[in-house]
Design a protein around this motif. Structure first.
Motif, PDB file in Angstrom:
ATOM      1  N   LYS A 231       1.016  -1.197   0.309  1.00  0.00           N
ATOM      2  CA  LYS A 231       0.477  -0.187   0.004  1.00  0.00           C
ATOM      3  C   LYS A 231       1.457   1.265  -0.257  1.00  0.00           C
ATOM      4  N   MET A 232       0.563   2.150  -1.042  1.00  0.00           N
ATOM      5  CA  MET A 232       1.015   3.657  -0.498  1.00  0.00           C
ATOM      6  C   MET A 232      -0.263   5.031  -0.472  1.00  0.00           C
ATOM      7  N   TYR A 233       0.662   5.491   0.484  1.00  0.00           N
ATOM      8  CA  TYR A 233      -0.500   6.471   1.628  1.00  0.00           C
ATOM      9  C   TYR A 233       0.322   7.898   1.225  1.00  0.00           C
ATOM     10  N   GLN A 234      -0.766   8.941   0.440  1.00  0.00           N
ATOM     11  CA  GLN A 234       0.012  10.505  -0.236  1.00  0.00           C
ATOM     12  C   GLN A 234      -0.827  11.400   0.121  1.00  0.00           C
ATOM     13  N   GLY A 235      -0.918  12.482   0.053  1.00  0.00           N
ATOM     14  CA  GLY A 235      -1.244  13.631   0.002  1.00  0.00           C
ATOM     15  C   GLY A 235      -0.996  14.407   1.419  1.00  0.00           C
ATOM     16  N   HIS A 236       0.547  13.821   2.524  1.00  0.00           N
ATOM     17  CA  HIS A 236       0.621  15.099   3.217  1.00  0.00           C
ATOM     18  C   HIS A 236       2.078  15.219   2.732  1.00  0.00           C
ATOM     19  N   THR A 237       2.895  16.562   3.134  1.00  0.00           N
ATOM     20  CA  THR A 237       4.195  16.931   2.174  1.00  0.00           C
ATOM     21  C   THR A 237       5.469  16.123   4.042  1.00  0.00           C
ATOM     22  N   ASN A 238       6.268  15.596   3.460  1.00  0.00           N
ATOM     23  CA  ASN A 238       7.199  15.268   3.954  1.00  0.00           C
ATOM     24  C   ASN A 238       8.280  15.263   3.155  1.00  0.00           C
ATOM     25  N   LYS A 239       9.187  16.209   2.913  1.00  0.00           N
ATOM     26  CA  LYS A 239      10.326  15.791   2.542  1.00  0.00           C
ATOM     27  C   LYS A 239      11.643  16.722   3.393  1.00  0.00           C
ATOM     28  N   VAL A 240      11.312  17.554   4.209  1.00  0.00           N
ATOM     29  CA  VAL A 240      12.068  17.890   5.654  1.00  0.00           C
ATOM     30  C   VAL A 240      13.240  17.183   7.044  1.00  0.00           C
ATOM     31  N   GLU A 260       4.347  18.248   6.476  1.00  0.00           N
ATOM     32  CA  GLU A 260       4.765  19.494   7.419  1.00  0.00           C
ATOM     33  C   GLU A 260       3.896  20.651   6.464  1.00  0.00           C
ATOM     34  N   ASP A 261       2.091  20.853   6.308  1.00  0.00           N
ATOM     35  CA  ASP A 261       2.194  21.885   5.800  1.00  0.00           C
ATOM     36  C   ASP A 261       1.105  22.031   6.880  1.00  0.00           C
ATOM     37  N   HIS A 262       1.185  21.796   8.030  1.00  0.00           N
ATOM     38  CA  HIS A 262       1.036  21.918   9.552  1.00  0.00           C
ATOM     39  C   HIS A 262      -0.294  21.089   9.900  1.00  0.00           C
ATOM     40  N   CYS A 263      -1.034  20.672   8.954  1.00  0.00           N
ATOM     41  CA  CYS A 263      -2.094  19.601   9.232  1.00  0.00           C
ATOM     42  C   CYS A 263      -1.358  17.933   9.644  1.00  0.00           C
ATOM     43  N   ILE A 264      -2.582  17.254  10.239  1.00  0.00           N
ATOM     44  CA  ILE A 264      -2.704  15.484  10.579  1.00  0.00           C
ATOM     45  C   ILE A 264      -2.783  14.685   9.448  1.00  0.00           C
ATOM     46  N   ILE A 282       0.186  25.384  13.470  1.00  0.00           N
ATOM     47  CA  ILE A 282       0.888  26.736  13.058  1.00  0.00           C
ATOM     48  C   ILE A 282       2.558  26.740  12.456  1.00  0.00           C
ATOM     49  N   ASP A 283       2.719  24.948  12.630  1.00  0.00           N
ATOM     50  CA  ASP A 283       4.123  24.746  12.288  1.00  0.00           C
ATOM     51  C   ASP A 283       3.498  23.258  11.609  1.00  0.00           C
ATOM     52  N   THR A 284       4.588  22.687  11.200  1.00  0.00           N
ATOM     53  CA  THR A 284       5.144  21.399  11.018  1.00  0.00           C
ATOM     54  C   THR A 284       5.011  20.371  12.126  1.00  0.00           C
ATOM     55  N   VAL A 285       3.773  18.848  11.432  1.00  0.00           N
ATOM     56  CA  VAL A 285       3.368  18.770  13.491  1.00  0.00           C
ATOM     57  C   VAL A 285       3.912  16.910  12.305  1.00  0.00           C
ATOM     58  N   VAL A 286       5.074  16.976  13.571  1.00  0.00           N
ATOM     59  CA  VAL A 286       6.165  16.347  13.977  1.00  0.00           C
ATOM     60  C   VAL A 286       6.093  14.438  14.097  1.00  0.00           C
TER      61      VAL A 286
END
Length: 315
Positions: A231-240, A260-264, A282-286
């Motif tokens: 399976k592959m899950y995409q839509g979020h931002t994670n490059k850094v 990294e777009d501040h969302c879950i 209001i910042d990256t959710v790590v």
């Protein structure tokens, strides 16, 4: 409905913000519920751990002792102890049930930032990964190193045991995800060996699959026995950043991740479709953590945010 017809799952109830906790003075790097669900803890670059009640969502104690920022924490299976991983090159074990939440042991041996940590199920062993490019397995009782595993060529970003503790999965900025034999420290399998950094890897609750995050905005679920990605899950931002996704199993099976777009983001595990995009930080959710029994998510934001947020269904 006849007995032969499968029951339809109840309609999905979106998660909504329930409480914002502003305990930390710097970025919150990690948040995790205890295995019994009674407590949760957060780790921060402000060098502290915060311990909270899951019932009242109030601060119980601030754990102070590390001399640099803390990147990760893990709970023992009995929810009695916390282990923390710090840029001060040490790990500390804390008694979360003691009134003073004392540090009971400091583990020394890494020569670089300690970035990731986990207990095995019996909680007699701890595995840690470091910027010194090594994985260490520790004996909890003695505080001594059992193995030093040298198999990555860049910082180790993620380490965890499978449910029976016989295997360790690791990820690294070197682009590899590897499986190790806990007893010997021998590499058994290389799941990924690519140019894209692996930011996270974790066994599924049943131990049959591995969830892998890579720094190309992608989460994948692997059958580690065959090495195939299912399976592959995409839509979020994670490059850094090394964002730590997780499994939610209390009300259907979901994959949950910060971004990294501040969302879950929540995806249906089987169908891979995006179920909900939660806004509020209001910042990256790590870091995200799902309560083991209730439909509750805790999330952690970086330096512009500095909060732990609690999300519930039907709030």
């Amino acid at each position: 409905m006849s007995a032969g017809q499968p029951q339809q799952p109840p309609p999905y109830q979106p998660y909504r913000l329930h409480k914002t906790l502003n305990t930390h003075k710097r970025a919150v790097s990690c948040v995790k519920f205890s295995n019994d669900g009674e407590l949760f803890a957060s780790a921060s670059l402000d060098k502290t751990l915060a311990l909270y009640s899951s019932q009242t969502l109030t601060l119980i104690s601030l754990l102070v002792g590390h001399t640099e920022g803390i990147s990760d924490l893990a709970w023992s299976s009995d929810s009695h102890y916390i282990v923390s991983a710090s840029d001060d090159t040490t790990l500390r074990i804390w008694d979360a049930r003691a009134s003073s939440c004392d540090c009971v042991k400091t583990l020394r041996g890494h020569s670089g930032f300690v970035f990731c940590v986990n207990f095995n199920h019996p909680s007699n062993l701890i595995v840690s990964g470091s910027f010194d490019e090594t994985i260490r397995v520790w004996d909890v009782k003695t505080g001594r190193t059992v193995h030093v595993i040298r198999g990555h060529s860049l910082p180790v970003t993620s380490v965890s045991f499978n449910p029976d503790g016989s295997l360790i999965v690791s990820g690294s900025h070197d682009g590899s995800c590897k499986i190790w034999d806990t007893a010997t420290g021998v590499c058994l399998k290389v799941l990924i060996d690519d140019k894209i950094g692996v930011s996270f890897a974790k066994f599924s609750p049943n131990g049959k699959f591995i969830l892998v995050a890579t720094l190309d905005n992608t989460l994948r679920l692997s059958n580690y026995l065959t090495g195939k990605f299912l399976k592959m899950y995409q839509g979020h931002t994670n490059k850094v950043y090394c964002i730590t996704p997780t499994f939610s199993v209390t009300n259907g099976k979901y994959i949950v991740s910060g971004s990294e777009d501040h969302c879950i983001y929540l995806w249906d595990l089987q169908g891979r479709n995006l179920i909900q995009r939660i806004e509020g930080h209001i910042d990256t959710v790590v870091s995200v953590s799902c309560h083991p029994k209730r439909n509750m998510i805790a999330s952690a934001g970086l330096d512009k945010d500095r909060s732990v947020r609690i999300w519930v269904q039907n709030a």
